[in-house]
Design a protein around this motif. Sequence first.
Motif, PDB file in Angstrom:
ATOM      1  N   GLN A  62       0.836  -1.207   0.000  1.00 56.16           N
ATOM      2  CA  GLN A  62       0.000   0.000   0.000  1.00 56.16           C
ATOM      3  C   GLN A  62       0.870   1.257   0.000  1.00 56.16           C
ATOM      4  OE1 GLN A  62      -3.091  -0.432  -0.578  1.00 56.16           O
ATOM      5  NE2 GLN A  62      -2.969  -2.651  -0.325  1.00 56.16           N
ATOM      6  N   THR A  63       0.244   2.390  -0.238  1.00 58.40           N
ATOM      7  CA  THR A  63       1.008   3.642  -0.302  1.00 58.40           C
ATOM      8  C   THR A  63       0.318   4.745   0.501  1.00 58.40           C
ATOM      9  OG1 THR A  63      -0.185   4.231  -2.316  1.00 58.40           O
ATOM     10  CG2 THR A  63       1.976   3.246  -2.609  1.00 58.40           C
ATOM     11  N   ILE A  64       1.113   5.717   0.939  1.00 56.69           N
ATOM     12  CA  ILE A  64       0.565   6.951   1.507  1.00 56.69           C
ATOM     13  C   ILE A  64       0.344   7.863   0.303  1.00 56.69           C
ATOM     14  CG2 ILE A  64       2.921   7.782   1.991  1.00 56.69           C
ATOM     15  CD1 ILE A  64       1.826   9.491   4.248  1.00 56.69           C
ATOM     16  N   GLY A  89     -10.255   3.350   3.755  1.00 56.11           N
ATOM     17  CA  GLY A  89      -8.838   3.165   3.422  1.00 56.11           C
ATOM     18  C   GLY A  89      -7.959   4.028   4.312  1.00 56.11           C
ATOM     19  N   THR A  90      -7.769   3.594   5.567  1.00 57.51           N
ATOM     20  CA  THR A  90      -6.979   4.381   6.527  1.00 57.51           C
ATOM     21  C   THR A  90      -5.513   4.431   6.136  1.00 57.51           C
ATOM     22  OG1 THR A  90      -8.385   3.292   8.194  1.00 57.51           O
ATOM     23  CG2 THR A  90      -6.599   4.696   9.007  1.00 57.51           C
ATOM     24  N   GLY A  91      -4.999   3.298   5.616  1.00 59.59           N
ATOM     25  CA  GLY A  91      -3.575   3.217   5.289  1.00 59.59           C
ATOM     26  C   GLY A  91      -2.737   3.567   6.499  1.00 59.59           C
ATOM     27  N   CYS A  92      -1.830   4.509   6.363  1.00 62.25           N
ATOM     28  CA  CYS A  92      -0.978   4.904   7.483  1.00 62.25           C
ATOM     29  C   CYS A  92      -1.651   5.947   8.371  1.00 62.25           C
ATOM     30  CB  CYS A  92       0.345   5.436   6.955  1.00 62.25           C
ATOM     31  SG  CYS A  92       0.139   6.955   6.026  1.00 62.25           S
ATOM     32  N   HIS A  95      -4.000  10.856   5.749  1.00 61.09           N
ATOM     33  CA  HIS A  95      -5.154  11.598   5.225  1.00 61.09           C
ATOM     34  C   HIS A  95      -6.200  11.804   6.330  1.00 61.09           C
ATOM     35  CE1 HIS A  95      -7.767  12.125   1.325  1.00 61.09           C
ATOM     36  NE2 HIS A  95      -8.128  12.969   2.264  1.00 61.09           N
ATOM     37  N   GLU A 112     -10.390   0.364   7.554  1.00 57.46           N
ATOM     38  CA  GLU A 112      -9.223  -0.171   6.839  1.00 57.46           C
ATOM     39  C   GLU A 112      -9.368  -1.687   6.714  1.00 57.46           C
ATOM     40  OE1 GLU A 112      -6.374   0.828   5.149  1.00 57.46           O
ATOM     41  OE2 GLU A 112      -6.116  -1.338   4.940  1.00 57.46           O
ATOM     42  N   TYR A 113      -9.047  -2.209   5.533  1.00 50.98           N
ATOM     43  CA  TYR A 113      -9.201  -3.632   5.224  1.00 50.98           C
ATOM     44  C   TYR A 113      -8.095  -4.487   5.854  1.00 50.98           C
ATOM     45  CZ  TYR A 113     -10.543  -7.490   2.121  1.00 50.98           C
ATOM     46  OH  TYR A 113     -10.983  -8.673   1.593  1.00 50.98           O
ATOM     47  N   LEU A 117      -2.202  -2.738   9.091  1.00 52.60           N
ATOM     48  CA  LEU A 117      -2.134  -1.296   8.800  1.00 52.60           C
ATOM     49  C   LEU A 117      -3.027  -0.528   9.772  1.00 52.60           C
ATOM     50  CD1 LEU A 117      -2.235  -1.178   4.885  1.00 52.60           C
ATOM     51  CD2 LEU A 117      -0.269  -0.800   6.379  1.00 52.60           C
ATOM     52  N   ASP A 138     -14.394  -4.278   5.622  1.00 55.18           N
ATOM     53  CA  ASP A 138     -14.492  -4.003   4.191  1.00 55.18           C
ATOM     54  C   ASP A 138     -15.274  -2.707   3.991  1.00 55.18           C
ATOM     55  OD1 ASP A 138     -14.898  -3.882   1.501  1.00 55.18           O
ATOM     56  OD2 ASP A 138     -15.557  -5.954   1.276  1.00 55.18           O
ATOM     57  N   GLY A 139     -14.580  -1.724   3.461  1.00 51.10           N
ATOM     58  CA  GLY A 139     -15.186  -0.406   3.275  1.00 51.10           C
ATOM     59  C   GLY A 139     -16.389  -0.383   2.348  1.00 51.10           C
ATOM     60  N   THR A 155      -9.945   6.213  -0.380  1.00 51.95           N
ATOM     61  CA  THR A 155      -8.554   6.389  -0.779  1.00 51.95           C
ATOM     62  C   THR A 155      -8.072   5.155  -1.545  1.00 51.95           C
ATOM     63  OG1 THR A 155      -7.548   5.455   1.204  1.00 51.95           O
ATOM     64  CG2 THR A 155      -8.187   7.770   1.297  1.00 51.95           C
ATOM     65  N   MET A 209      -9.483  -1.119  -4.605  1.00 45.21           N
ATOM     66  CA  MET A 209     -10.216  -1.493  -3.398  1.00 45.21           C
ATOM     67  C   MET A 209     -10.318  -3.012  -3.331  1.00 45.21           C
ATOM     68  SD  MET A 209     -13.873   0.075  -2.368  1.00 45.21           S
ATOM     69  CE  MET A 209     -14.465   0.033  -0.689  1.00 45.21           C
ATOM     70  N   GLN A 210     -10.024  -3.576  -2.177  1.00 46.32           N
ATOM     71  CA  GLN A 210     -10.113  -5.023  -2.019  1.00 46.32           C
ATOM     72  C   GLN A 210     -11.482  -5.397  -1.466  1.00 46.32           C
ATOM     73  OE1 GLN A 210      -6.376  -6.805  -0.468  1.00 46.32           O
ATOM     74  NE2 GLN A 210      -5.812  -4.697   0.019  1.00 46.32           N
TER      75      GLN A 210
HETATM   76  N1  SAH Z   1      -5.442   7.423   3.273  1.00 40.52           N
HETATM   77  C1  SAH Z   1      -4.216   6.682   3.209  1.00 40.52           C
HETATM   78  C2  SAH Z   1      -3.982   6.075   1.841  1.00 40.52           C
HETATM   79  C3  SAH Z   1      -4.068   4.618   1.935  1.00 40.52           C
HETATM   80  S1  SAH Z   1      -3.880   3.692   0.443  1.00 40.52           S
HETATM   81  C4  SAH Z   1      -3.037   7.486   3.656  1.00 40.52           C
HETATM   82  O1  SAH Z   1      -3.150   8.682   3.905  1.00 40.52           O
HETATM   83  O2  SAH Z   1      -1.985   6.897   3.795  1.00 40.52           O
HETATM   84  C5  SAH Z   1      -5.465   2.891   0.389  1.00 40.52           C
HETATM   85  C6  SAH Z   1      -5.825   2.028   1.564  1.00 40.52           C
HETATM   86  O3  SAH Z   1      -7.096   1.426   1.281  1.00 40.52           O
HETATM   87  C7  SAH Z   1      -4.873   0.876   1.842  1.00 40.52           C
HETATM   88  O4  SAH Z   1      -4.433   0.958   3.158  1.00 40.52           O
HETATM   89  C8  SAH Z   1      -5.742  -0.365   1.630  1.00 40.52           C
HETATM   90  O5  SAH Z   1      -5.420  -1.427   2.493  1.00 40.52           O
HETATM   91  C9  SAH Z   1      -7.136   0.166   1.898  1.00 40.52           C
HETATM   92  N2  SAH Z   1      -8.232  -0.626   1.337  1.00 40.52           N
HETATM   93  C10 SAH Z   1      -8.261  -1.349   0.189  1.00 40.52           C
HETATM   94  N3  SAH Z   1      -9.459  -1.937   0.031  1.00 40.52           N
HETATM   95  C11 SAH Z   1     -10.217  -1.585   1.106  1.00 40.52           C
HETATM   96  C12 SAH Z   1     -11.539  -1.896   1.533  1.00 40.52           C
HETATM   97  N4  SAH Z   1     -12.339  -2.691   0.826  1.00 40.52           N
HETATM   98  N5  SAH Z   1     -11.979  -1.359   2.682  1.00 40.52           N
HETATM   99  C13 SAH Z   1     -11.172  -0.562   3.429  1.00 40.52           C
HETATM  100  N6  SAH Z   1      -9.912  -0.241   3.081  1.00 40.52           N
HETATM  101  C14 SAH Z   1      -9.426  -0.736   1.944  1.00 40.52           C
END
Ligand code: SAH
Length: 214
Positions: A62-64, A89-92, A95, A112-113, A117, A138-139, A155, A209-210
């Motif tokens: 994943q990426t910020i 998509g909380t990631g790190c 955002h 966050e999935y 993370l 799952d978002g 995100t 998105m997963q």
């Molecule tokens: N907002 C983050 C960017 C994260 S990248 C930041 O500032 O760093 C996108 C994120 O979406 C990843 O962490 C990934 O694991 C998450 N993601 C992917 N599919 C998802 C889903 N179905 N539900 C929730 N999060 C998901």
Amino acid sequence: MFDSGDPEANRKRMVDRLVDRGRIERERTIEALRTVPRHAFVPDSRRSAAYADRPLPIGEGQTISAPHMVGIMCDLLALEPGEAVLEIGTGCGYHAAVTAEIVGAENVYSVEYVETLARAADERLGELGYDVSLRVGDGHEGWPSHAPYDAIYLTCAAASVPDALLAQLRIGGRLLAPIGERRQELVSVRKRDDGLERERHGGVRFVPMQGSAE
Ligand code: SAH
């Protein structure tokens, strides 16, 4: 570019550049980007690049997001203090922290999935004093118990806007998401009492998105 090694100075320079180039406009967005310590959200090995305006790897593939993209999304959502916001998509957590600077951490909910993370983001946000609410899941399903939201953003790129998220938006609320598979577009949706108003904001590139859209 010369790196003074001072995160505050580097951050200010990065934000000034985004403003000069006209990429971000709203004062609330500018202030939030000036405040959140992005270097605290990237892996130690990437700290020196924390204030370059580009995405960086954060593990688990994943990426910020790049700072300009976070800023553009805050501007497009026109977030105001006190609004309830759902992030998918909380990631790190970067955002989410920027959003918390604008609306207040107690109004930010994030799903966050990937559990590892989410745990790391929860710890980091807590240490930095951003008490946002996080959930592993799952978002596509949103977070119904805190609905309705004034704003929802994704995100990660969805194939189409998940129905459950539209249902969790209040009337007058807005959603912003990268939509598409190989080609993605940033799409905003405003929920009116007589239907949905969509607007397209150009091509973007986010991680897919997963999970399941069903
Ligand atoms: N907002 C983050 C960017 C994260 S990248 C930041 O500032 O760093 C996108 C994120 O979406 C990843 O962490 C990934 O694991 C998450 N993601 C992917 N599919 C998802 C889903 N179905 N539900 C929730 N999060 C998901």
